[in-house]
Design an enzyme around this catalytic site. Structure first.
Site, PDB file in Angstrom:
ATOM      1  N   HIS A   1      -7.327   7.482  12.669  1.00 43.91           N
ATOM      2  CA  HIS A   1      -6.545   6.354  12.468  1.00 43.91           C
ATOM      3  C   HIS A   1      -5.432   5.788  11.627  1.00 43.91           C
ATOM      4  CE1 HIS A   1     -10.996   4.634  11.174  1.00 43.91           C
ATOM      5  NE2 HIS A   1     -11.162   5.473  12.477  1.00 43.91           N
TER       6      HIS A   1
ATOM      7  N   ARG B   1       1.018  -1.093  -0.462  1.00 45.85           N
ATOM      8  CA  ARG B   1      -0.118  -0.205   0.318  1.00 45.85           C
ATOM      9  C   ARG B   1       0.785   1.116  -0.074  1.00 45.85           C
ATOM     10  NH1 ARG B   1      -3.820  -0.630   5.015  1.00 45.85           N
ATOM     11  NH2 ARG B   1      -4.594   1.026   4.508  1.00 45.85           N
TER      12      ARG B   1
ATOM     13  N   ALA C   1     -16.195  12.792  -5.504  1.00 50.48           N
ATOM     14  CA  ALA C   1     -15.758  13.741  -4.378  1.00 50.48           C
ATOM     15  C   ALA C   1     -14.565  14.996  -5.457  1.00 50.48           C
ATOM     16  CB  ALA C   1     -14.466  13.387  -3.519  1.00 50.48           C
TER      17      ALA C   1
ATOM     18  N   ASN D   1     -21.179  11.084  -1.553  1.00 57.74           N
ATOM     19  CA  ASN D   1     -20.586  10.226  -1.654  1.00 57.74           C
ATOM     20  C   ASN D   1     -21.113   9.517  -2.577  1.00 57.74           C
ATOM     21  OD1 ASN D   1     -19.045   8.445   0.965  1.00 57.74           O
ATOM     22  ND2 ASN D   1     -20.808   6.981  -0.037  1.00 57.74           N
TER      23      ASN D   1
ATOM     24  N   VAL E   1      -5.122   6.998   6.131  1.00 59.48           N
ATOM     25  CA  VAL E   1      -3.456   6.748   6.578  1.00 59.48           C
ATOM     26  C   VAL E   1      -2.913   6.813   5.754  1.00 59.48           C
ATOM     27  CG1 VAL E   1      -4.622   5.349   8.166  1.00 59.48           C
ATOM     28  CG2 VAL E   1      -2.937   4.017   6.202  1.00 59.48           C
TER      29      VAL E   1
ATOM     30  N   THR F   1     -16.812   8.299   2.935  1.00 55.65           N
ATOM     31  CA  THR F   1     -16.555   7.582   3.816  1.00 55.65           C
ATOM     32  C   THR F   1     -18.392   6.535   3.642  1.00 55.65           C
ATOM     33  OG1 THR F   1     -16.738   7.046   6.182  1.00 55.65           O
ATOM     34  CG2 THR F   1     -17.299   8.693   5.839  1.00 55.65           C
TER      35      THR F   1
ATOM     36  N   GLN G   1     -10.280   9.379   8.499  1.00 55.24           N
ATOM     37  CA  GLN G   1      -9.857   8.084   9.179  1.00 55.24           C
ATOM     38  C   GLN G   1      -9.109   7.165   7.764  1.00 55.24           C
ATOM     39  OE1 GLN G   1     -13.785   5.977   9.671  1.00 55.24           O
ATOM     40  NE2 GLN G   1     -14.301   7.578   7.655  1.00 55.24           N
TER      41      GLN G   1
END
Ligand code: BV8
Ligand code: ZN
Length: 239
Positions: A118, A69, A230, A212, A102, A187, A100
């Site tokens: 997170h 990732r 988005a 969303n 990372v 989300t 949320q």
């Protein structure tokens, strides 16, 4: 109400804006979301890999997932959605971005006040001495060993079953308590306590605007829900 005009008005009229973002805002940068098609890793679910049990059982395997990732994220750029949030931050009297994600794309886009509830895939933390640092090494031997005590090093993210970083979480709750608009972007609102911020916003009487691609459990409960990408919708909300 769920038109772009209503959404634009909610943003224009808000003086204190809190934003909650999830994997969907990074989708158009090329980063797969958790629960969309790309949300699998081989035939493993993120919920099964992002846990202390999985890491204890096979740290090398879990690190291979995180390193793959990291390599993918390093090739990606922030998109127009990330950049629109930077513009909204500049025009708002008060602004807090709670993410949320990372991947670090909000920081790279130029967002200033970012709460990573997170954690951060670019952080590593030693299980032995607790030493944590930004580590962007994409070639390191896995699992990496601590430079200070040669203990086992883990990704600096919050796994399922782990509590969120207390200071950051309390700042996020404070920001939502003070906001008059919570903007929720990208989300599925299935992970708690993050998704609980939407209930908190409604509880304190803030307006809630959702942007969303798909409907979520909250879509019928928010003041305005805009269905779309988005990177296409958020730029329309900038004054
Ligand atoms: C906690 C970091 C407990 C790692 C992540 C059993 C045991 C223990 C806990 C639990 C349990 N059962 C439930 C829980 C609670 C659990 C939870 O909520 N589980 C869920 C699955 C039900 N929560 C936790 O464990 C949390 N900790 O509760 O501690 C505790 C409490 C007190 C004291 C002690 C202990 C910790 C949760 C944090 C987990 N870590 N990430 C990593 O990234 O590797 S969560 C992970 O999911 C990511 O952070 C991700 O962001 C997050 C949420 O997913 P989304 O961002 O929403 O992504 P998703 O794919 O789901 O949705 C994308 C959306 O975007 C879709 O709706 C799609 O339509 C939309 N979209 C797609 N493209 C676009 C788009 N939108 C706009 N534009 C587009 N182009
Ligand atoms: Zn160490």
């Amino acid at each position: 109400m769920s038109s772009i005009d209503d959404a634009r008005r909610l943003v224009a009229e808000a003086s204190s804006i809190a934003v909650l973002t999830g994997a969907g805002i990074s989708a158009e940068s090329g980063i797969p979301t958790f629960r969309g098609a790309g949300g699998m890793w081989g035939n493993f679910r993120a919920e099964d890999l992002a846990t202390t049990e999985a890491f204890a059982r096979d740290p090398k395997f879990v690190w291979e997932w995180y390193q793959s990732r990291r390599v993918e994220i390093a090739r990606c750029e922030p998109n127009a959605g990330h950049r629109a949030l930077v513009a909204i931050e500049e025009q708002a009297d008060e602004f807090t971005l709670i993410t949320q994600n990372v991947d670090g794309l909000h920081d790279r886009a130029g967002s200033k006040r970012v709460l990573k509830i997170h954690g951060d895939i670019w952080m590593t933390r030693c299980l032995g001495c607790g030493y944590q640092r930004i580590n962007r090494d994409l070639e390191m031997e896995l699992p990496p060993k601590c430079g200070e005590c040669s203990g086992m090093v883990r990704p600096g993210v919050v796994w399922f079953g782990e509590t969120l970083p207390r200071i950051v979480w309390e700042e996020a709750e404070r920001a939502v308590n003070r906001c008059d608009l919570l903007l929720v972007v990208g989300t599925s609102a299935q992970v708690y306590p993050a998704a609980g911020l939407i209930d908190l916003a409604r509880h304190v009487g803030a307006s809630v605007l959702e942007v969303n691609l798909d409907a979520t459990a909250y879509s019928n409960a928010v003041d305005c829900s805009v269905r779309g990408k988005a990177a296409e919708v958020l730029p329309l909300l900038v004054a």
